[in-house]
Motif scaffolding. Structure first.
Motif, short mmCIF file in Angstrom:
data_model
loop_
_atom_site.label_atom_id
_atom_site.label_comp_id
_atom_site.label_asym_id
_atom_site.label_seq_id
_atom_site.Cartn_x
_atom_site.Cartn_y
_atom_site.Cartn_z
N VAL A 114 -23.01 -8.65 -52.43
CA VAL A 114 -22.55 -8.07 -50.97
C VAL A 114 -23.86 -8.36 -49.99
CG1 VAL A 114 -22.32 -5.95 -49.51
CG2 VAL A 114 -21.20 -6.04 -51.89
N SER A 115 -23.52 -9.09 -48.91
CA SER A 115 -24.41 -9.39 -47.95
C SER A 115 -24.03 -8.88 -46.50
CB SER A 115 -24.54 -10.94 -47.58
OG SER A 115 -24.96 -11.52 -48.70
N HIS A 116 -25.08 -8.72 -45.75
CA HIS A 116 -24.85 -7.77 -44.24
C HIS A 116 -24.17 -8.91 -43.34
CE1 HIS A 116 -27.19 -4.47 -41.88
NE2 HIS A 116 -25.76 -4.18 -42.10
N ALA A 117 -24.56 -10.06 -43.42
CA ALA A 117 -23.98 -11.09 -42.60
C ALA A 117 -22.33 -11.20 -42.57
CB ALA A 117 -24.40 -12.41 -42.69
N PRO A 118 -21.64 -11.15 -41.34
CA PRO A 118 -20.41 -11.55 -41.35
C PRO A 118 -19.77 -12.39 -42.39
CG PRO A 118 -21.14 -11.38 -38.96
CD PRO A 118 -22.46 -11.55 -39.92
N PHE A 119 -18.64 -12.15 -42.98
CA PHE A 119 -18.30 -13.19 -44.05
C PHE A 119 -18.13 -14.48 -43.63
CE2 PHE A 119 -14.61 -15.12 -46.53
CZ PHE A 119 -15.09 -14.70 -47.88
N ALA A 120 -17.70 -15.02 -42.45
CA ALA A 120 -17.70 -16.34 -42.23
C ALA A 120 -18.96 -17.01 -42.01
CB ALA A 120 -16.94 -16.59 -40.75
N GLU A 121 -20.08 -16.40 -41.92
CA GLU A 121 -21.44 -17.05 -41.82
C GLU A 121 -22.04 -17.51 -43.02
OE1 GLU A 121 -24.25 -14.79 -39.33
OE2 GLU A 121 -22.69 -14.51 -37.59
N PHE A 122 -21.64 -17.10 -44.32
CA PHE A 122 -22.01 -17.37 -45.41
C PHE A 122 -21.28 -18.32 -46.13
CE2 PHE A 122 -21.25 -12.87 -46.20
CZ PHE A 122 -20.49 -12.89 -47.08
N GLN A 123 -20.13 -18.70 -45.96
CA GLN A 123 -19.36 -19.60 -46.43
C GLN A 123 -19.72 -21.16 -46.75
OE1 GLN A 123 -16.79 -17.83 -48.27
NE2 GLN A 123 -17.98 -16.21 -47.12
N ALA A 124 -20.43 -21.68 -45.71
CA ALA A 124 -20.75 -22.92 -45.90
C ALA A 124 -22.05 -22.88 -47.05
CB ALA A 124 -21.41 -23.36 -44.71
N PHE A 125 -22.79 -21.88 -46.94
CA PHE A 125 -23.82 -21.93 -47.86
C PHE A 125 -23.42 -21.59 -49.06
CE2 PHE A 125 -27.00 -19.41 -50.21
CZ PHE A 125 -28.12 -20.38 -50.34
N ARG A 126 -22.59 -20.83 -49.46
CA ARG A 126 -21.74 -20.52 -50.77
C ARG A 126 -20.96 -21.95 -51.28
NH1 ARG A 126 -16.99 -16.22 -52.27
NH2 ARG A 126 -16.70 -17.16 -54.45
N ARG A 127 -20.53 -22.58 -50.38
CA ARG A 127 -19.91 -23.87 -50.78
C ARG A 127 -21.04 -24.84 -51.55
NH1 ARG A 127 -16.15 -22.74 -46.75
NH2 ARG A 127 -17.37 -24.02 -45.15
N ARG A 128 -21.94 -25.03 -50.58
CA ARG A 128 -23.23 -25.76 -50.84
C ARG A 128 -23.79 -25.36 -52.08
NH1 ARG A 128 -28.76 -24.84 -47.52
NH2 ARG A 128 -30.12 -25.38 -49.00
N MET A 129 -24.05 -24.00 -52.28
CA MET A 129 -24.44 -23.51 -53.71
C MET A 129 -23.32 -23.56 -54.88
SD MET A 129 -27.48 -22.68 -53.41
CE MET A 129 -27.85 -24.31 -52.26
#
Length: 244
Positions: A114-129
């Motif tokens: 769970v993260s504090h940022a809006p959902f859309a903001e960490f999707q690119a990083f998730r794909r990168r990882m």
């Protein structure tokens, strides 16, 4: 760490020293089992607040995060609004989640970040990882504040911020943590445990390997050497067992 002048002995002397240390290791294992039992025996707190999260298919409740299981482990991943990438330390820990989840998911445990940022903001990083585990947003909810991993700017400025159950001298508004919940047959949810700081070491399997090696963790500050796994220099990687 300088290990160049480490003692070197005969095999017989080594066996004697190893057996002495083994006795201590066994005592530590028994003590750790006792501590884990005490942890499970801690009292619980009923969760009555209606926390809301955002996932890939829309809004979610805390109950939804259980995914039909009775136990939920939440990793509070440091990723705040406006960040381009997640905390390297949280990423180091999260590199261990997918492997564990192949088994935990079949043993009545849901493990969700769970993260504090809006959902859309960490999707690119998730794909990168390349991660597959469930990762949702708590934006707009008190969840991060109530479970001790986010501090309001005014509390930090006033010196009222706390972390790991004590007053924090730092000025960080986002910090890592772990929270555990249980959901009974009536659908009631209870907070059973939370851990922060060095209490998260148990989740980092790589540290256990490092602790076995001669140089140990070999760090002056916790995780100061850690990078996102796609940022290590190629020269730092050994070719052993990779066809090099």
């Amino acid at each position: 760490m300088n290990i160049q002048n480490h003692p070197v002995v005969s095999r017989e002397e080594w066996i004697t020293a190893r057996k002495q240390h083994l006795a201590r290791e066994k005592a530590f294992t028994r003590e750790r089992d006792k501590l884990s039992a005490e942890r499970r025996a801690l009292p619980w707190v009923k969760v009555d607040k209606d926390y809301r999260f955002q996932g890939p298919n829309g809004p979610l409740t805390l109950a939804d995060l259980f995914g039909g299981r009775s136990q939920l482990i939440v990793y509070h991943f440091m990723f705040a609004k406006g960040w381009d990438e997640g905390c390297p330390g949280c990423s180091f820990l999260s590199d261990h989640i997918d492997g564990a989840n192949q088994h935990l998911a079949h043993h009545d445990i849901a493990l969700v970040a769970v993260s504090h940022a809006p959902f859309a903001e960490f999707q690119a990083f998730r794909r990168r990882m390349g991660w597959k585990f469930d990762w949702v947003s708590s934006a707009g909810s008190d969840f991060n504040y109530d479970f001790g991993v986010s501090a309001r700017a005014e509390d930090v400025a006033a010196g009222k911020a706390t972390y790991n159950y004590e007053k924090s001298d730092g000025a960080e508004e986002e910090l890592p943590g772990l929270s555990v919940f249980y959901r009974n047959d009536k659908g009631e949810i209870f907070h059973t445990y939370s851990a922060y700081a060095r209490g998260l070491d148990l989740l980092v399997g790589a540290y256990n390997y490092l602790d076995l090696a001669p140089k140990g963790r070999n760090e002056e500050e916790i995780m100061e050497w850690v990078r996102h796994h796609d940022k290590y220099d190629e020269g730092e990687k050994s070719s052993c067992c990779h066809g090099g």
